[in-house]
Enzyme design. Structure first.
Site, PDB file in Angstrom:
ATOM      1  N   GLN A 166       0.808  -1.210   0.000  1.00 24.23           N
ATOM      2  CA  GLN A 166       0.000   0.000   0.000  1.00 24.23           C
ATOM      3  C   GLN A 166       0.848   1.269   0.000  1.00 24.23           C
ATOM      4  OE1 GLN A 166      -2.806   0.186   3.221  1.00 24.23           O
ATOM      5  NE2 GLN A 166      -3.582   2.201   2.671  1.00 24.23           N
TER       6      GLN A 166
ATOM      7  N   TYR B  93       3.629 -11.726   3.214  1.00 25.42           N
ATOM      8  CA  TYR B  93       3.203 -10.338   3.011  1.00 25.42           C
ATOM      9  C   TYR B  93       3.949  -9.745   1.813  1.00 25.42           C
ATOM     10  CZ  TYR B  93       1.186 -10.504   7.759  1.00 25.42           C
ATOM     11  OH  TYR B  93       0.465 -10.827   8.889  1.00 25.42           O
TER      12      TYR B  93
ATOM     13  N   LYS C  18     -13.999   6.757  10.377  1.00 29.50           N
ATOM     14  CA  LYS C  18     -13.829   7.559   9.155  1.00 29.50           C
ATOM     15  C   LYS C  18     -14.740   7.117   8.014  1.00 29.50           C
ATOM     16  CE  LYS C  18      -9.799   4.858   7.604  1.00 29.50           C
ATOM     17  NZ  LYS C  18      -8.345   4.941   7.358  1.00 29.50           N
TER      18      LYS C  18
ATOM     19  N   ALA D 159     -10.413  -2.886  13.189  1.00 31.18           N
ATOM     20  CA  ALA D 159     -11.274  -3.487  12.146  1.00 31.18           C
ATOM     21  C   ALA D 159     -10.974  -2.870  10.784  1.00 31.18           C
ATOM     22  CB  ALA D 159     -12.751  -3.337  12.503  1.00 31.18           C
TER      23      ALA D 159
ATOM     24  N   ASN E 177      -1.599   6.351  17.258  1.00 30.28           N
ATOM     25  CA  ASN E 177      -2.106   5.087  17.782  1.00 30.28           C
ATOM     26  C   ASN E 177      -1.324   4.605  18.994  1.00 30.28           C
ATOM     27  OD1 ASN E 177      -4.121   4.995  15.861  1.00 30.28           O
ATOM     28  ND2 ASN E 177      -2.973   3.679  14.464  1.00 30.28           N
TER      29      ASN E 177
ATOM     30  N   TRP F 298      -4.548  -8.883  15.797  1.00 32.05           N
ATOM     31  CA  TRP F 298      -4.471  -8.045  14.604  1.00 32.05           C
ATOM     32  C   TRP F 298      -5.847  -7.446  14.293  1.00 32.05           C
ATOM     33  CZ3 TRP F 298      -7.133  -9.620  10.088  1.00 32.05           C
ATOM     34  CH2 TRP F 298      -7.501 -10.962  10.015  1.00 32.05           C
ATOM     35  N   SER F 299      -5.814  -6.376  13.549  1.00 29.56           N
ATOM     36  CA  SER F 299      -7.019  -5.621  13.168  1.00 29.56           C
ATOM     37  C   SER F 299      -7.806  -5.096  14.356  1.00 29.56           C
ATOM     38  CB  SER F 299      -7.931  -6.479  12.275  1.00 29.56           C
ATOM     39  OG  SER F 299      -8.857  -5.684  11.567  1.00 29.56           O
TER      40      SER F 299
ATOM     41  N   SER G 185      -1.195 -18.718  14.757  1.00 34.04           N
ATOM     42  CA  SER G 185      -2.086 -17.631  14.364  1.00 34.04           C
ATOM     43  C   SER G 185      -3.384 -18.197  13.827  1.00 34.04           C
ATOM     44  CB  SER G 185      -1.422 -16.756  13.288  1.00 34.04           C
ATOM     45  OG  SER G 185      -2.294 -15.732  12.847  1.00 34.04           O
TER      46      SER G 185
END
Length: 336
Positions: free
Chosen positions: A27, A54, A216, A209, A295, A205-206, A152
């Protein structure tokens, strides 16, 4: 920054940890990724999580370059194995001894380190005997290529079976890395109680979400420019947002609660997962350095019980709790 023990071990990790899924080599550009890692270090984050799959292994390269020059003993580097890598041949995924032993060597080379602090089974491999996988992980620990092992998105039963073998092999299985946030709580019914009993904790993780809990994404409005949902890697997230308008409306009702604590919505969401005493760290990513700085301010926040109860009331049946979903969403065969 505050630090928590990982499982029943003596290893401490930063309760806000940096993850580079969907960001590094995907990204965002590498120079921005490096700036984000440096912002994490400046915020006191010492724990960095990645995976060989990844960005088809490129994320590990970027993380290694970003951490170059840091005192190795002052950071904790985590990576994972399971999903396809390389040309995606029949042995280029899964948890066979062949793939696990070859993958750790590739990860160490890309990360530019002699060892990782935690090596994780990214998913459960239905096609490889668990004993084979655990012996391979044990050998990696004995070779000094990993200090601890984890899993995981494994079910409670899978974790219990793996822990029994790890104990027999005298290797430290100390963590599970599941998705967990205000809206997705499938680990609470079975995985968390089992892990608490076995001395295993969660690296989640997340926690935001994928941005939904940041507030936003507004119901009935276009996706914000520059957001993950509007990016080339965000198609699935965009579909989810389009189909969950009621959830978006309820999320907006959380804003006054965050404001009561002087937090942004994202900080509130991260602090929420850290209220669970079986959670050692919340993984956060960033597409801009200022995101990680903001964060990281969720560290050490204590949310009053009354506010925790109000979160449940507001979100109602938007919360997903079915523990069977961990197994249902897992791959039933190797993806290669």
């Amino acid at each position: 920054m505050e630090f928590r023990y990982l499982g029943g071990s003596g290893l401490k990790i930063s309760e806000i940890s940096y993850g580079n899924w969907l960001t590094h080599a995907s990204q965002i550009d590498s120079d921005v990724a490096v700036a984000c890692v440096h912002a994490a270090l400046d915020a006191g984050i010492t724990t960095f999580d990645t995976a060989d799959a990844y960005a088809d292994a490129a994320a590990e390269v970027v993380l290694g370059e970003a951490l170059a020059g840091q005192r190795r003993e002052s950071v904790e580097i985590f990576t994972k194995v399971y999903w396809p890598t390389g040309p995606k041949g029949p042995n280029d995924c899964g948890l066979s001894r062949k793939h696990v032993m070859e993958s750790i060597n590739g990860s160490l080379k890309r990360l530019g380190t002699d060892y990782v602090d935690l090596y994780q089974a990214h998913r459960y491999d239905t096609e490889t005997p668990l004993a084979e996988t655990m012996l391979a992980f044990a050998d990696i620990v004995r070779q000094g290529k990993a200090l601890y092992i984890g899993v995981s998105e494994w079910t409670a039963d899978q974790i219990r079976a793996a822990k029994a073998l790890a104990d027999e092999l005298h290797v430290p299985l100390i963590s599970n890395q599941p998705q967990y946030n205000m809206l997705w709580r499938v680990i609470e019914g079975e995985v968390v109680p089992t892990c608490r009993e076995l001395g295993i904790s969660q690296i989640v993780w997340s926690p935001i979400a994928q941005g939904i809990l940041s507030g936003k994404y507004l119901p009935g409005q276009d996706l914000p420019a520059g957001s993950r949902a509007a990016s080339r890697v965000g198609a699935n997230l965009a579909e989810r947002i389009a189909s969950e308008q009621q959830t978006l409306e309820r999320v907006q009702l959380l804003k006054p609660m965050a404001a009561e604590l002087g937090l942004t919505m994202a900080q509130f969401a991260i602090a929420w997962v850290l209220q669970n005493d079986n959670v050692s760290a919340a993984l956060v990513g960033a597409s801009r350095p200022e995101q990680i700085t903001s964060n990281a301010a969720a560290a050490g926040v204590r949310i009053p019980a009354e506010l925790m109860a109000r979160v449940d009331q507001v979100l109602g049946d938007s919360v997903v709790r079915d523990p069977a979903l961990t197994a249902k969403r897992a791959p039933q065969q190797r993806p290669c």
